[in-house]
Design an enzyme around this catalytic site. Structure first.
Site, PDB file in Angstrom:
ATOM      1  N   ASP A 189       1.819  -6.870   2.176  1.00 18.19           N
ATOM      2  CA  ASP A 189       2.530  -6.476   3.397  1.00 18.19           C
ATOM      3  C   ASP A 189       3.302  -5.178   3.227  1.00 18.19           C
ATOM      4  OD1 ASP A 189       1.978  -8.421   5.331  1.00 18.19           O
ATOM      5  OD2 ASP A 189       3.388  -9.835   4.427  1.00 18.19           O
TER       6      ASP A 189
HETATM    7  C1  BGC Z   1       8.290  -8.806   1.573  1.00 14.71           C
HETATM    8  C2  BGC Z   1       6.895  -9.363   1.615  1.00 14.71           C
HETATM    9  C3  BGC Z   1       6.675 -10.114   2.878  1.00 14.71           C
HETATM   10  C4  BGC Z   1       7.052  -9.254   4.084  1.00 14.71           C
HETATM   11  C5  BGC Z   1       6.863  -9.963   5.391  1.00 14.71           C
HETATM   12  C6  BGC Z   1       8.590  -8.038   2.823  1.00 14.71           C
HETATM   13  O1  BGC Z   1       9.911  -7.618   2.802  1.00 14.71           O
HETATM   14  O2  BGC Z   1       8.434  -7.979   0.441  1.00 14.71           O
HETATM   15  O3  BGC Z   1       6.661 -10.172   0.474  1.00 14.71           O
HETATM   16  O4  BGC Z   1       5.332 -10.489   2.966  1.00 14.71           O
HETATM   17  O5  BGC Z   1       8.370  -8.828   3.958  1.00 14.71           O
HETATM   18  O6  BGC Z   1       7.763 -10.950   5.593  1.00 14.71           O
HETATM   19  C1  NOJ Z   2       4.542 -12.824   1.421  1.00 13.05           C
HETATM   20  C2  NOJ Z   2       3.774 -13.021   2.682  1.00 13.05           C
HETATM   21  O1  NOJ Z   2       4.060 -14.304   3.229  1.00 13.05           O
HETATM   22  C3  NOJ Z   2       2.292 -12.897   2.441  1.00 13.05           C
HETATM   23  O2  NOJ Z   2       1.587 -13.008   3.650  1.00 13.05           O
HETATM   24  C4  NOJ Z   2       1.978 -11.591   1.770  1.00 13.05           C
HETATM   25  O3  NOJ Z   2       0.593 -11.562   1.491  1.00 13.05           O
HETATM   26  C5  NOJ Z   2       2.770 -11.430   0.492  1.00 13.05           C
HETATM   27  N1  NOJ Z   2       4.172 -11.599   0.762  1.00 13.05           N
HETATM   28  C6  NOJ Z   2       2.544 -10.080  -0.179  1.00 13.05           C
HETATM   29  O4  NOJ Z   2       3.139  -9.035   0.510  1.00 13.05           O
END
Ligand code: BGC
Ligand code: NOJ
Length: 827
Positions: free
Chosen positions: A487
């Protein structure tokens, strides 16, 4: 150092000192009513939706971190001394203390000045209530005169509003108290037809429902005035902070034990039958009274608790292994399936790192979570798949998430995460392999929940694949869109405004940024669709999908390989990301794991080279970090990934979700030693001795363990709600132990360390129970060459599907090749 120990027989983690490095939590409930509970009884409860139907209040990010929950207090009425048997909030020096976190329940017990107290917390199956069963024993030589107080603080239902809209909320709170039961009915007068109840099995000496009356002004939960002086004030809340507390007096002879039951629950009335008598403003309690009366009986509570335990015995019997490695066995047999069930129930909503008011159910998260629980609850998995697929957009694309209450897609965190649709194919394939229920493919499901747009699920899968093909970039690789699995790799975002969301911002859209990760995921998903098409006799689709997968492999061959590892992406300007050409972020874990998992590079040696690079450049004692070198400054064109200080989260933390892809990759190149080694580094049980460093619960996987660049390497965060649970379960059970459901049978394909000997496993699959004995001498490779199924020898390693009459199938799997043969045979 440890803060407790595993009790594998009782399937519990037993915490023996209350001051764990962080609150160590557990979950209550598995259908509609849920709660989180810490080892010192902190936490909260909700009905279905942690944001919209919150029963009790909880203040996140508090000091101390975990304050507020399901506290009981004991008071010695002779001396006036009082304490919390769960240590918090009074923090008295208890003579002993244990918290047993089990599967769907927690038992907190302690002894203080000769008084033992043990509280069992759980949610009975099929009910929307939680039981607190308190047992108080007088271990003194003389009689004891005690007061017992319960306490909860009600949330005014919408947890987000409850935490922000004080000008209104301080005036709306309402309760009723009847026959010693406290009813919380804020907003019941208007559009709500639900209320909470808090009941006690004993006659009351008093009660409180106004928080300030119970605590006293300027006081907190550590020294409630009511407890201190030994009596309640029978307060009725009008506005402010409705709460609940019962006061019970206990006279205990030496050696005597008393059992007191408290119930906290949720109830609904039909909208047109809310009041009794009709026309009044009094809650109609006729429907809820029998339930309350039932669960206040000790034998009903005991039976319900036993039922909860037998349910888990049954679920855990579906897949078991006895390998002799305690960390493998207790995760495979107990904690990993449990965590998978919790992620299934909660998605990413409620933990100590997820506030319950944030995200809905993620499209990709839900699809991946399914891989870990489909064998446990296939019927609920089916339902979940239909829900998710019904939110799919006509383009084949996806909302990034949907709301559990409405089951509608929402745009709060945007859409256009271009990996999303492919995960649906992977999860439907897993469902089909587990169950053989191909009828699901014919379920007519809408797009974006629009009536009239229904098409068979099979077509949804086809559109998922087409979505990627419609969005290829200059190298023939999939466009990344807003982001892919990572993400935080935001290649079209270019955010320079503080507070702007990396998840929804797309300041430039060049149609150039491509993802090698999605390419690999596509190869996997298109292969799954081809197999599904084959099963349906749709040869044209099978051929089309296979051709698309080959074409994608070629693109990865030509543009995805960096020389010693797979590249990660191409950025907005068409420059490689995750390449030796870059100064920072030269190598990323995701494409190494996913490419090899998808079979890319296995025949030409690149898979092994990529995995060697992972071991050389990314492996640490605490797991494999996401990338190296860590980003040391903000890179506008890469986005959120470079906002994290090095070593944390996506910026070179051990993002555990990705590690099982590498484990599976290692098994695909038949390196069982590396696969298990990688697993044990992030296996929480194997890290138990490091509890002071790891800090998170030693019984569940964490999303992230701080990487080598961090100030606190080895420190875990975001335990519980993570895709790590599902993928680790797949990696250890299906690829390392190698017991893998497939469309046409159960594959027995262990890839374990060379030094391992025989091991056994049990798997319930398609209505039969397979009792599997892997016959392996230490020094052999891990490749099964021959099976004996119910005494008959079969070549290869696939146990065919059971005939309908077979209940128990005995399987012996022979691993007899010496190590050298396999090393030679694999390029
Ligand atoms: C986090 C991710 C997460 C994303 C969406 C980010 O701040 O680092 O792990 O998937 O937020 O919630
Ligand atoms: C947490 C999110 O829930 C997931 O969808 C995502 O793939 C990982 N973070 C990596 O960013």
């Amino acid at each position: 150092m440890r803060y407790g120990h595993f009790d594998d027989v009782r399937r519990e983690y037993v915490i023996t000192r209350p001051d764990t490095p962080l609150p160590w939590i557990n979950y209550l409930g598995s259908e509609d009513y849920f709660g989180i509970i810490s080892n010192t009884a902190g936490g909260y409860s909700f009905y279905r939706d942690a944001r919209l139907r919150r029963l009790t209040r909880y203040r996140y990010n508090n000091a101390p971190l975990d304050l507020g929950g399901r506290y009981v207090y004991l008071r010695d009425d002779a001396s006036g001394d009082y304490w919390s048997p769960s240590w918090q909030p009074t923090q008295r020096d208890l003579d002993d203390y244990t918290c047993r976190h089990g599967l769907g329940y927690s038992i907190i017990s302690s002894r203080y000045q000769g008084i033992r107290a043990e509280t069992l917390y759980f949610v009975p199956a099929g009910e929307t209530l939680e039981v607190w069963r308190v047992r108080v024993t007088n271990e003194r030589a003389v009689p004891a005169t005690l007061s017992l107080f319960s306490s909860v603080e009600f949330c005014l239902w919408d947890a987000q509003d409850d935490a922000t809209n004080f000008q209104r909320n301080y005036s709306v709170g309402e309760v009723e108290v009847e026959d010693g039961v406290i009813y919380h009915k804020t907003e019941y007068r208007e559009r709500r037809n639900h209320f909470a109840f808090f009941a006690c099995s004993e006659p009351l000496a008093g009660f409180d429902t106004q928080r300030d009356a119970f605590l006293g002004p300027y006081r907190s939960w550590d020294r409630p005035i009511g407890v201190e002086r030994g009596f309640a004030s029978n307060s009725i809340a009008h506005g402010w902070q409705p709460s609940g507390s019962h006061h019970v007096r206990l006279e205990l002879r030496p050696g005597e034990t008393r059992e007191i039951v408290f119930l906290l629950g949720y109830a609904e009335n039909p909208a047109d039958a809310k009041f009794d008598p009709p026309g009044s403003q009094t809650i109609d309690k006729r429907r809820v009274r029998p339930t309350i009366a039932r669960y206040l009986q000790p034998d009903v509570v005991a039976d319900a608790f036993e039922a909860l335990q037998s349910r888990w015995t049954d679920l855990l019997g579906i897949c078991r292994a006895e390998t002799g490695n305690e960390h493998v066995d207790r995760m495979v047999n107990i904690w990993n399936p449990y965590q998978c069930m919790v992620t299934f129930n909660m998605s990413r909503s409620a933990s100590l790192f997820e506030s319950g008011i944030g995200r809905g159910m993620g499209f990709r998260d839900t699809s991946q979570d399914l891989l870990g629980f489909v064998h446990l609850v296939p019927a609920r998995a089916r339902e979940r798949l239909l829900d998710v697929a019904s939110t799919q957009l006509p383009t084949g694309g996806a909302y990034h998430q949907y709301q559990p209450l409405t089951k509608r897609g929402n745009n709060d965190v945007g859409s256009g995460f271009n990996d999303d649709p492919a995960w649906l194919v992977v999860s439907v394939a897993a469902y089909l392999k587990e169950t053989g229920d191909s009828s699901i493919l014919d379920e007519a499901l809408p797009f974006d929940n629009q009536p009239g747009t229904e098409r068979p699920l099979y077509e949804h899968l086809q559109r998922s694949i087409q979505y990627t093909l419609d969005r290829l970039g200059p190298h023939g690789l999939p466009l990344i869109g807003r982001a892919d699995w990572n993400d935080c790799l935001n290649l079209n975002c270019f955010s320079e405004t503080p507070g702007e969301s990396f998840q929804t911002t797309e300041n430039r859209s060049g149609g150039v940024a491509e993802s090698v990760f999605i390419a690999a995921l596509f190869v996997l998903a298109a292969g799954e669709l081809a197999a599904i098409a084959g099963l349906r006799g749709d040869a044209a689709e099978a051929a089309r999908s296979l051709a698309a997968a080959s074409e994608m492999r070629r693109a990865v061959d030509q543009h995805g390989w960096d020389g010693a590892w797979f590249r990660r992406a191409y950025d907005f300007f068409g420059r490689p990301v995750g390449s030796a050409e870059n100064d920072e972020g030269q190598i990323f874990i995701e494409p190494q794991g996913m490419c090899v998992l998808a079979g890319i590079g296995i025949d030409d040696g690149r898979a092994r080279t990529a995995l060697d690079s992972v071991r050389e450049r990314l492996a640490t004692p605490h797991g494999i970090v996401l990338l190296q070198p860590a980003f040391t400054r903000y890179h506008l064109h890469l986005g959120e990934i470079s906002t994290y200080p090095g070593g944390y989260k996506e910026n070179a933390g051990v993002f555990c979700h990705t590690n099982p892809w590498v484990m599976i990759g290692e098994t695909r190149v038949r390196n069982g030693d590396a696969a298990l080694d990688c697993y044990l580094r992030i296996n929480p049980s194997a890290r138990e001795d490091l509890s002071e460093t790891h800090r998170g619960e030693p019984y569940v996987y964490a999303q992230m363990i701080a990487g080598a660049d961090a100030a606190t390497p080895g420190e875990a965060k975001n335990t519980w709600l993570t895709g790590t649970a599902a993928w680790n379960f797949v990696a250890i059970s299906q690829w390392i132990l190698g017991i893998r459901p497939e469309h046409d049978g159960l594959r027995i394909d262990p890839c374990v360390p060379v030094a391992w000997g025989d091991f056994t496993a049990t798997r319930r699959f398609r209505g039969a129970t397979y009792r599997i004995a892997v016959r392996k001498r230490p020094g052999t490779s891990g490749c099964v060459t021959r099976l004996r199924v119910d005494g008959r020898t079969i070549e290869g390693n696939l146990v065919p599907l059971p005939s309908s009459t077979e209940a128990v199938i005995e399987v012996e799997a022979f691993v007899d090749a010496p190590v050298e043969d396999v090393v030679e045979a694999t390029p």
